[in-house]
Design a protein around this motif. Structure first.
Motif, short mmCIF file in Angstrom:
data_model
loop_
_atom_site.label_atom_id
_atom_site.label_comp_id
_atom_site.label_asym_id
_atom_site.label_seq_id
_atom_site.Cartn_x
_atom_site.Cartn_y
_atom_site.Cartn_z
N THR A 109 0.84 -1.19 0.00
CA THR A 109 0.00 0.00 0.00
C THR A 109 0.88 1.24 0.00
O THR A 109 2.08 1.17 0.29
CB THR A 109 -0.91 0.04 1.24
N GLY A 111 0.79 3.62 2.10
CA GLY A 111 1.26 3.82 3.47
C GLY A 111 2.52 3.03 3.76
O GLY A 111 3.48 3.54 4.36
N LYS A 130 3.57 6.81 11.10
CA LYS A 130 2.23 6.93 10.50
C LYS A 130 1.88 8.41 10.29
O LYS A 130 1.31 8.78 9.26
CB LYS A 130 1.18 6.28 11.40
N SER A 145 -6.52 9.33 2.61
CA SER A 145 -7.09 8.01 2.31
C SER A 145 -6.21 7.19 1.38
O SER A 145 -6.43 5.98 1.21
CB SER A 145 -8.48 8.17 1.69
N VAL A 147 -3.35 6.10 1.90
CA VAL A 147 -2.48 5.16 2.63
C VAL A 147 -2.90 3.71 2.44
O VAL A 147 -2.05 2.81 2.45
CB VAL A 147 -2.41 5.49 4.13
N ASP A 148 -4.18 3.46 2.24
CA ASP A 148 -4.67 2.08 2.16
C ASP A 148 -4.87 1.60 0.72
O ASP A 148 -5.36 0.49 0.49
CB ASP A 148 -6.00 1.94 2.92
N ARG A 149 -4.46 2.41 -0.23
CA ARG A 149 -4.61 2.04 -1.63
C ARG A 149 -3.28 1.56 -2.21
O ARG A 149 -2.22 1.75 -1.61
CB ARG A 149 -5.17 3.22 -2.42
N TYR A 150 -3.35 0.97 -3.41
CA TYR A 150 -2.17 0.40 -4.07
C TYR A 150 -1.80 1.24 -5.30
O TYR A 150 -2.65 1.94 -5.86
CB TYR A 150 -2.43 -1.05 -4.47
#
Length: 267
Positions: A109, A111, A130, A145, A147-150
């Motif tokens: 991800t 993040g 973080k 948002s 951080v949780d995507r690829y």
């Protein structure tokens, strides 16, 4: 101005075609290059594809071991430092690659990608890291948002912003941009260039901006070095290079820039 980088007669030669029955031949990708760079300054490194400019950038960062010459960073000769000796310096010397889709780990991800430099250099607690990741996203104008995507979920321009965020995570002193906008649409190029200029001013970054596009180099550079077959054939201020080029090769490059206005004339 305060010099941060000096390159002296740097060479990067490769042996190609070598085998059991072949002696091989030498490719002189970088062949005796010298220049200096000051803090907060941008040096545009321009030339045709295959002239050796990307190899030069990677050799300066010691991603390739130099064949000969010297790389002096902040007064220290780093030319022959081992990988272990170079590790503490890595945070001060970073690169933004041309294709962020290839340079970003597709299984991680955003993040995880942005936190990795802090983990490698053992900086901060998990909570601090973080928070720093969120600050980096904000610096490159991406939402929290992300951080949780690829990487594959983003556009090319957004991926390049992620690549820039990763490169500046550890607050480097030298940033090498290797064809960093060449794969992007013109409108997106302008956005990324403005972002780089803003970050450079904010962080007092020394930048080597590698490109085959002379119009882009003119926009971002204080000085320009023109490279041809592994050598620098001309260097000077951006204004001098573009208004009164001295080398025949530089004049040919400038004459190839498309004219975007009927009253525009090349020097």
């Amino acid at each position: 101005m305060d010099e941060i980088l000096r390159i002296e007669n740097l060479k990067q030669h490769f042996v190609s075609g070598k085998g059991i029955l072949k002696k091989g031949y030498v490719i002189k990708a970088v062949d005796g290059v010298s220049f200096s760079l000051n803090r907060g300054e941008t040096l545009g490194l321009v030339g045709e594809s295959g002239c050796g400019k990307s190899t030069l950038g990677r050799t300066i960062l010691k991603l390739f071991e130099p064949t000969d010459g010297k790389i002096i960073f902040e007064g220290q000769d780093i030319t022959r430092l081992s990988a272990r000796q170079m590790r503490p310096l890595r945070k001060d010397m970073q690169i933004v690659f041309q294709d962020p889709l290839e340079s970003l780990n597709q299984r991680h991800t955003i993040g995880m990608i942005l936190e990795e430099p802090f983990i490698i250099h053992r900086i901060g607690t998990p909570a601090e890291r973080k928070q720093w990741v969120l600050e980096l996203l904000n610096k490159v104008d991406l939402p929290a948002s992300s951080v949780d995507r690829y990487p594959h979920e983003f556009s090319g321009g957004q991926r390049q912003r992620i690549g820039i965020a990763r490169a500046i995570a550890l607050k480097p002193k030298l940033l090498i941009c290797d064809e960093s906008v060449s794969a992007l649409d013109v409108s997106v190029q302008a956005q990324i260039l403005n972002l780089l200029l803003s970050l450079q001013k904010e962080m007092d970054l020394a930048v080597i901006f590698i490109s085959h596009d002379l119009s882009v180099v003119k926009h971002v550079s204080d000085r320009v070095a023109v490279m041809y077959f592994g050598k620098i054939v001309e260097q000077g201020t951006a204004e001098a290079i573009y208004t009164a080029p001295q080398a025949d090769y530089t004049r040919k490059l400038l004459s190839a820039i498309p004219i975007t206005h009927p009253n525009q004339r090349q020097a």
